[in-house]
Design a protein around this motif. Sequence first.
Motif, PDB file in Angstrom:
ATOM      1  N   VAL A  63       3.566 -48.225   9.002  1.00 40.88           N
ATOM      2  CA  VAL A  63       3.814 -47.305  10.114  1.00 40.88           C
ATOM      3  C   VAL A  63       4.531 -48.028  11.253  1.00 40.88           C
ATOM      4  CG1 VAL A  63       2.749 -45.751  11.778  1.00 40.88           C
ATOM      5  CG2 VAL A  63       1.782 -45.957   9.491  1.00 40.88           C
ATOM      6  N   GLU A  64       5.552 -47.369  11.780  1.00 39.20           N
ATOM      7  CA  GLU A  64       6.303 -47.921  12.916  1.00 39.20           C
ATOM      8  C   GLU A  64       5.808 -47.336  14.232  1.00 39.20           C
ATOM      9  OE1 GLU A  64      10.959 -48.442  14.394  1.00 39.20           O
ATOM     10  OE2 GLU A  64      10.406 -46.827  13.013  1.00 39.20           O
TER      11      GLU A  64
ATOM     12  N   ARG B 260      -4.456 -47.616  -2.038  1.00 42.10           N
ATOM     13  CA  ARG B 260      -3.266 -46.948  -1.507  1.00 42.10           C
ATOM     14  C   ARG B 260      -3.198 -45.499  -1.987  1.00 42.10           C
ATOM     15  NH1 ARG B 260       2.030 -50.475  -2.294  1.00 42.10           N
ATOM     16  NH2 ARG B 260       2.817 -48.783  -0.982  1.00 42.10           N
ATOM     17  N   ARG B 261      -3.610 -45.264  -3.227  1.00 46.42           N
ATOM     18  CA  ARG B 261      -3.567 -43.903  -3.750  1.00 46.42           C
ATOM     19  C   ARG B 261      -4.514 -42.991  -2.954  1.00 46.42           C
ATOM     20  NH1 ARG B 261      -1.567 -41.952  -8.378  1.00 46.42           N
ATOM     21  NH2 ARG B 261      -1.191 -44.072  -9.113  1.00 46.42           N
ATOM     22  N   LYS B 262      -5.710 -43.505  -2.626  1.00 45.96           N
ATOM     23  CA  LYS B 262      -6.640 -42.705  -1.842  1.00 45.96           C
ATOM     24  C   LYS B 262      -6.124 -42.484  -0.425  1.00 45.96           C
ATOM     25  CE  LYS B 262     -10.286 -41.205  -4.015  1.00 45.96           C
ATOM     26  NZ  LYS B 262     -10.606 -39.755  -4.003  1.00 45.96           N
ATOM     27  N   LYS B 263      -5.449 -43.497   0.117  1.00 41.86           N
ATOM     28  CA  LYS B 263      -4.898 -43.324   1.460  1.00 41.86           C
ATOM     29  C   LYS B 263      -3.867 -42.204   1.496  1.00 41.86           C
ATOM     30  CE  LYS B 263      -5.544 -47.946   3.397  1.00 41.86           C
ATOM     31  NZ  LYS B 263      -4.879 -49.125   4.004  1.00 41.86           N
TER      32      LYS B 263
ATOM     33  N   ASP C  23      -4.192 -38.811   4.485  1.00 46.33           N
ATOM     34  CA  ASP C  23      -3.248 -38.903   5.604  1.00 46.33           C
ATOM     35  C   ASP C  23      -2.888 -40.336   5.965  1.00 46.33           C
ATOM     36  OD1 ASP C  23      -3.295 -36.120   5.803  1.00 46.33           O
ATOM     37  OD2 ASP C  23      -5.019 -36.161   7.155  1.00 46.33           O
ATOM     38  N   GLY C  24      -2.974 -41.236   4.980  1.00 49.10           N
ATOM     39  CA  GLY C  24      -2.585 -42.619   5.222  1.00 49.10           C
ATOM     40  C   GLY C  24      -3.676 -43.489   5.809  1.00 49.10           C
ATOM     41  N   PHE C  25      -4.883 -42.959   5.979  1.00 43.95           N
ATOM     42  CA  PHE C  25      -5.964 -43.712   6.606  1.00 43.95           C
ATOM     43  C   PHE C  25      -6.992 -44.167   5.573  1.00 43.95           C
ATOM     44  CE2 PHE C  25      -4.702 -40.868  10.220  1.00 43.95           C
ATOM     45  CZ  PHE C  25      -4.197 -41.866  11.032  1.00 43.95           C
ATOM     46  N   ASP C  26      -7.823 -45.113   5.989  1.00 43.17           N
ATOM     47  CA  ASP C  26      -8.958 -45.535   5.171  1.00 43.17           C
ATOM     48  C   ASP C  26      -9.990 -44.422   5.096  1.00 43.17           C
ATOM     49  OD1 ASP C  26      -7.863 -48.044   4.803  1.00 43.17           O
ATOM     50  OD2 ASP C  26      -8.977 -48.964   6.453  1.00 43.17           O
ATOM     51  N   LEU C  27     -10.892 -44.560   4.138  1.00 44.94           N
ATOM     52  CA  LEU C  27     -12.052 -43.678   4.079  1.00 44.94           C
ATOM     53  C   LEU C  27     -13.139 -44.214   5.002  1.00 44.94           C
ATOM     54  CD1 LEU C  27     -12.243 -43.070   0.222  1.00 44.94           C
ATOM     55  CD2 LEU C  27     -11.479 -41.442   1.954  1.00 44.94           C
ATOM     56  N   SER C  28     -14.026 -43.353   5.413  1.00 46.28           N
ATOM     57  CA  SER C  28     -15.172 -43.771   6.216  1.00 46.28           C
ATOM     58  C   SER C  28     -16.094 -44.665   5.395  1.00 46.28           C
ATOM     59  CB  SER C  28     -15.942 -42.535   6.696  1.00 46.28           C
ATOM     60  OG  SER C  28     -17.191 -42.893   7.236  1.00 46.28           O
TER      61      SER C  28
END
Length: 339
Positions: A163-164, A197-200, A204-209
């Motif tokens: 992300v930029e 990466r597939r789950k991200k 929406d590009g974020f980690d899971l809780s």
Amino acid sequence: MWWPFSKKQRTDSKEGGRNDGFVNLTTGMGVPGYDKTLGGSFYAKRPLDPQLLSDLYSDNDLAALVVDVQVDEAFRLGLEVQTGDAEEDQDISQWMLDNDILCKVADAARWGRLYGAAALVIGTDDGAEPFEPMPENVRAITYCAIVDRSEFTPNSWYPDGTVETYTVTPLNVSGSMPTTVVHESRMIIFGGAKTTRRKKLDNDGFDLSVLQRVYDTIEQFDSLYKNMEVLLSDGNQKVFKMSGLANALAADSTGQDVIRRRFQIMNQTMSMHRALVLDAGDTTGEPAEQFERQSATFSGLAPLVDKFVLRLSSATRIPATILMGQSPAGLSATGESDV
């Protein structure tokens, strides 16, 4: 006798995929349609939504503990600034104290673990726009704000996929504040659980809780204690035997009123005289009323709870001594080995 799967069997599973293993044609073990253990499969859960995560943190002590404990342990001893210049160290430490920087960093890490992402947005006096990279020479830091996952989203990306810039829309009690595009160099991102990466891509590009994996385990642990509460409340059951009870209940309402009146009198005598008055029967063969208490045994519950504690500790990767707040037992037990 054990027979390995033939080549045809290895590719003829219900799902159309491989099903390697051994089969026992006599007992049916490993044979599709006969071995019921082959009916199980794993189904992925949807990511926990931010509202549910917020409710869990607010209302469930175990969920809040899982989120907080690593952050609290990491910041338990505070922070010491060492630049090589004692006077500068003192100035920086005082500035951090005046601006509550350590608490903000800890909270950002906390919300990152809870929601899967949080960030510190750094406001600087450098003459550049927020969407531009932060220059090396910054005259002053003007503010440091915390935003969680619901308050910022990726806006543009570098060629390598990172992300930029982010679109930041902070929330306050009156609703959302104006949206600002902020360069990634002006944000310190705090993530959640280690996420593929597939789950991200699905999130929406974020980690899971950090609560995503342990949600079911926490639910099972809470259910165990709730079931124990029910067992304890029913652990001492009163049993009253009355001759002709079934016939009286099956008869008209008059018989039911008599039974209800009888129990009212029993409760009144137990309360007023601490004694229970029962019919002793008569010479015509009418049996006496009987009253007894049946107590349940709970001797096997403690080992069961210990197993659930270990399961929860394994799932959260938090030592049981920290997770349950219980001091280690035994000689020379300090808990350091757990940590």
